[in-house]
Every structure is written in C-alpha cells, then in structure tokens.
Design a protein around this motif. Structure first.
Motif, PDB file in Angstrom:
ATOM      1  N   TRP A  53       0.957  -1.151   0.148  1.00  0.00           N
ATOM      2  CA  TRP A  53      -0.052  -0.083   0.059  1.00  0.00           C
ATOM      3  C   TRP A  53       0.964   1.136   0.074  1.00  0.00           C
ATOM      4  N   PRO A  54       0.373   2.705  -0.379  1.00  0.00           N
ATOM      5  CA  PRO A  54       1.303   3.788  -0.341  1.00  0.00           C
ATOM      6  C   PRO A  54       1.954   3.898   0.971  1.00  0.00           C
ATOM      7  N   GLY A  55       3.052   3.981   0.966  1.00  0.00           N
ATOM      8  CA  GLY A  55       3.913   4.370   2.139  1.00  0.00           C
ATOM      9  C   GLY A  55       4.434   2.896   2.822  1.00  0.00           C
ATOM     10  N   GLY A  56       3.986   1.743   2.380  1.00  0.00           N
ATOM     11  CA  GLY A  56       4.189   0.683   2.857  1.00  0.00           C
ATOM     12  C   GLY A  56       5.659   0.548   2.966  1.00  0.00           C
ATOM     13  N   ARG A  57       6.146  -0.254   3.863  1.00  0.00           N
ATOM     14  CA  ARG A  57       7.773  -0.751   3.617  1.00  0.00           C
ATOM     15  C   ARG A  57       8.096  -2.039   3.103  1.00  0.00           C
ATOM     16  N   TRP A  58       9.240  -1.999   2.288  1.00  0.00           N
ATOM     17  CA  TRP A  58       9.830  -3.028   2.078  1.00  0.00           C
ATOM     18  C   TRP A  58      11.142  -3.331   2.799  1.00  0.00           C
ATOM     19  N   PHE A  59      10.917  -4.498   3.471  1.00  0.00           N
ATOM     20  CA  PHE A  59      12.445  -4.593   4.149  1.00  0.00           C
ATOM     21  C   PHE A  59      12.703  -5.973   4.331  1.00  0.00           C
ATOM     22  N   HIS A  68      16.766  -4.681   7.775  1.00  0.00           N
ATOM     23  CA  HIS A  68      17.242  -3.560   6.737  1.00  0.00           C
ATOM     24  C   HIS A  68      16.082  -3.152   6.061  1.00  0.00           C
ATOM     25  N   LEU A  69      15.806  -1.821   6.102  1.00  0.00           N
ATOM     26  CA  LEU A  69      14.635  -1.268   5.310  1.00  0.00           C
ATOM     27  C   LEU A  69      15.287  -0.901   3.939  1.00  0.00           C
ATOM     28  N   TRP A  70      14.615  -1.574   2.839  1.00  0.00           N
ATOM     29  CA  TRP A  70      15.148  -1.245   1.410  1.00  0.00           C
ATOM     30  C   TRP A  70      14.225  -0.010   0.847  1.00  0.00           C
ATOM     31  N   GLY A  71      13.040   0.134   1.329  1.00  0.00           N
ATOM     32  CA  GLY A  71      12.368   1.121   0.757  1.00  0.00           C
ATOM     33  C   GLY A  71      10.962   1.346   1.289  1.00  0.00           C
ATOM     34  N   HIS A  72      10.157   2.206   0.548  1.00  0.00           N
ATOM     35  CA  HIS A  72       8.792   2.542   0.837  1.00  0.00           C
ATOM     36  C   HIS A  72       7.985   2.283  -0.570  1.00  0.00           C
ATOM     37  N   VAL A  73       6.638   1.984  -0.410  1.00  0.00           N
ATOM     38  CA  VAL A  73       5.983   1.851  -1.602  1.00  0.00           C
ATOM     39  C   VAL A  73       5.504   3.369  -1.868  1.00  0.00           C
ATOM     40  N   GLN A  74       6.198   3.927  -3.157  1.00  0.00           N
ATOM     41  CA  GLN A  74       5.710   5.284  -3.501  1.00  0.00           C
ATOM     42  C   GLN A  74       4.455   5.498  -4.238  1.00  0.00           C
ATOM     43  N   VAL A  75       4.221   4.245  -5.175  1.00  0.00           N
ATOM     44  CA  VAL A  75       3.011   4.075  -6.069  1.00  0.00           C
ATOM     45  C   VAL A  75       2.773   2.802  -5.948  1.00  0.00           C
ATOM     46  N   THR A  80      -1.066  -2.826 -12.618  1.00  0.00           N
ATOM     47  CA  THR A  80      -0.232  -2.281 -13.555  1.00  0.00           C
ATOM     48  C   THR A  80       0.975  -1.736 -13.228  1.00  0.00           C
ATOM     49  N   LEU A  81       1.171  -1.140 -11.794  1.00  0.00           N
ATOM     50  CA  LEU A  81       2.189  -0.397 -11.738  1.00  0.00           C
ATOM     51  C   LEU A  81       2.812  -0.562  -9.979  1.00  0.00           C
ATOM     52  N   LEU A  82       3.811  -0.635  -9.826  1.00  0.00           N
ATOM     53  CA  LEU A  82       4.509  -0.546  -8.616  1.00  0.00           C
ATOM     54  C   LEU A  82       5.854   0.154  -8.567  1.00  0.00           C
ATOM     55  N   GLU A  83       5.962   1.106  -7.715  1.00  0.00           N
ATOM     56  CA  GLU A  83       7.018   1.792  -7.676  1.00  0.00           C
ATOM     57  C   GLU A  83       7.687   2.046  -6.025  1.00  0.00           C
ATOM     58  N   ILE A  84       8.824   1.743  -5.822  1.00  0.00           N
ATOM     59  CA  ILE A  84       9.392   1.766  -4.556  1.00  0.00           C
ATOM     60  C   ILE A  84      10.654   2.502  -4.578  1.00  0.00           C
ATOM     61  N   HIS A  97      15.115   4.145  -6.967  1.00  0.00           N
ATOM     62  CA  HIS A  97      13.899   4.130  -7.269  1.00  0.00           C
ATOM     63  C   HIS A  97      13.716   3.210  -8.374  1.00  0.00           C
ATOM     64  N   VAL A  98      12.960   2.264  -7.842  1.00  0.00           N
ATOM     65  CA  VAL A  98      12.562   0.760  -8.730  1.00  0.00           C
ATOM     66  C   VAL A  98      11.086   1.207  -9.191  1.00  0.00           C
ATOM     67  N   GLN A  99      10.832   0.727 -10.543  1.00  0.00           N
ATOM     68  CA  GLN A  99       9.422   0.511 -10.946  1.00  0.00           C
ATOM     69  C   GLN A  99       9.374  -0.683 -11.816  1.00  0.00           C
ATOM     70  N   TYR A 100       8.142  -1.253 -11.578  1.00  0.00           N
ATOM     71  CA  TYR A 100       7.578  -2.265 -12.278  1.00  0.00           C
ATOM     72  C   TYR A 100       6.298  -2.138 -12.881  1.00  0.00           C
ATOM     73  N   ARG A 101       6.231  -1.929 -14.356  1.00  0.00           N
ATOM     74  CA  ARG A 101       5.157  -1.598 -15.102  1.00  0.00           C
ATOM     75  C   ARG A 101       4.699  -2.600 -15.828  1.00  0.00           C
TER      76      ARG A 101
END
Length: 149
Positions: A53-59, A68-75, A80-84, A97-101
């Motif tokens: 979800w937006p703001g969710g952690r990836w760790f 280790h915190l690797w990132g946060h869900v930005q979009v 269709t889309l995931l950005e961290i 910034h990683v993007q899966y489109r």
C-alpha cells in the motif's frame, strides 16, 4: 580530497521481459518476489516483507527486531504499476527508485522494469545490480508462468 568511493555516482538499469501469464498473476508474482518468496541466487531466503500500500515498507526481516529497510511503496496501482523508493541494499548515502510497469499483451504480460540510483554507490553494487535484477526478474517470470499453468 575525495576518494572514488566518496564521489556521487548514478546509474539506470532498464529491462523488459515477456511473461506468459495474465497481468493479475504477473503482478501477484512481483509482490511474491518482493516478499516472503524472495531468494538469493543460491536459493536461500532473503526474509523480505512488503506492505503493498502507499507508504508501505519493503524490508528484510532478520528476526528479533533486526533487519534492513530497503524502501517504501511510492506508487501502487494493481495490476499495472508498483514503484518503490529508498536505500535498497545500500547502507550508505544513496537514493534508489525501482519501477515495475505491467501491460497486458494478448494472453501474457509485458513487464518493464527500471532501477535508477544516485549517491555514494560502491563499485560492487553498481557492477552487481544488472545480474542481480536479471535473476530477480527471472524468478518473477517463472513464478507467474508456473501459477498460470
């Protein structure tokens, strides 16, 4: 005076892969690979977790309140889309910034992946990232195609 390790570097990795699975299954495979199913090339678990979800952690959860915190869900716009965005596996000043489109392509899915980074990036990270992401994307394809059968 700065050393090579103290200079700001930037890189971009872009990859496209065809996945022989519907877009919903491919998107679920992305989340699976970013979460509990993530593995090192030798098959050992990375112990990753993602809060999709937006703001969710990836760790990386090492247990006993360590990790280790690797990132946060930005979009996130399933399917269709995931950005961290975040430090990823870099424990030094760096922004990633990683993007899966994902796009439906007949009965399959076209996954366009990008990773952009800048900061005091160590050469071993710059040099190892393309092969690491290739392995990661291959796992996503295999997982989605297996689920689709």
């Amino acid at each position: 005076m700065t050393t090579e390790h103290e200079e700001v570097h930037a890189f971009t990795i872009r990859k496209e892969i065809e996945i022989a699975a519907p877009i919903e299954i491919a998107f679920d495979a992305v989340l699976d690979e970013l979460g509990a199913d993530a593995q090192m090339p030798d098959g050992k678990s990375l112990s990753m977790k993602i809060e999709p979800w937006p703001g969710g952690r990836w760790f990386r959860d090492l247990g006993n309140d360590a990790g280790h915190l690797w990132g946060h869900v930005q979009v996130i716009k399933p399917p269709t889309l995931l950005e961290i965005t975040g430090p990823m596996p870099m424990s030094y000043p760096a922004v990633n910034h990683v993007q899966y489109r994902l796009k439906a392509n007949g009965n399959g899915t076209l996954l366009t992946f990008s990773h952009r980074a800048m900061g005091l990036i160590l050469p071993e990270h710059r040099d190892g990232m393309p092969e690491g992401w290739k392995n990661w994307l291959d796992q996503i394809r295999e997982r989605a195609e297996t689920k689709s059968r």
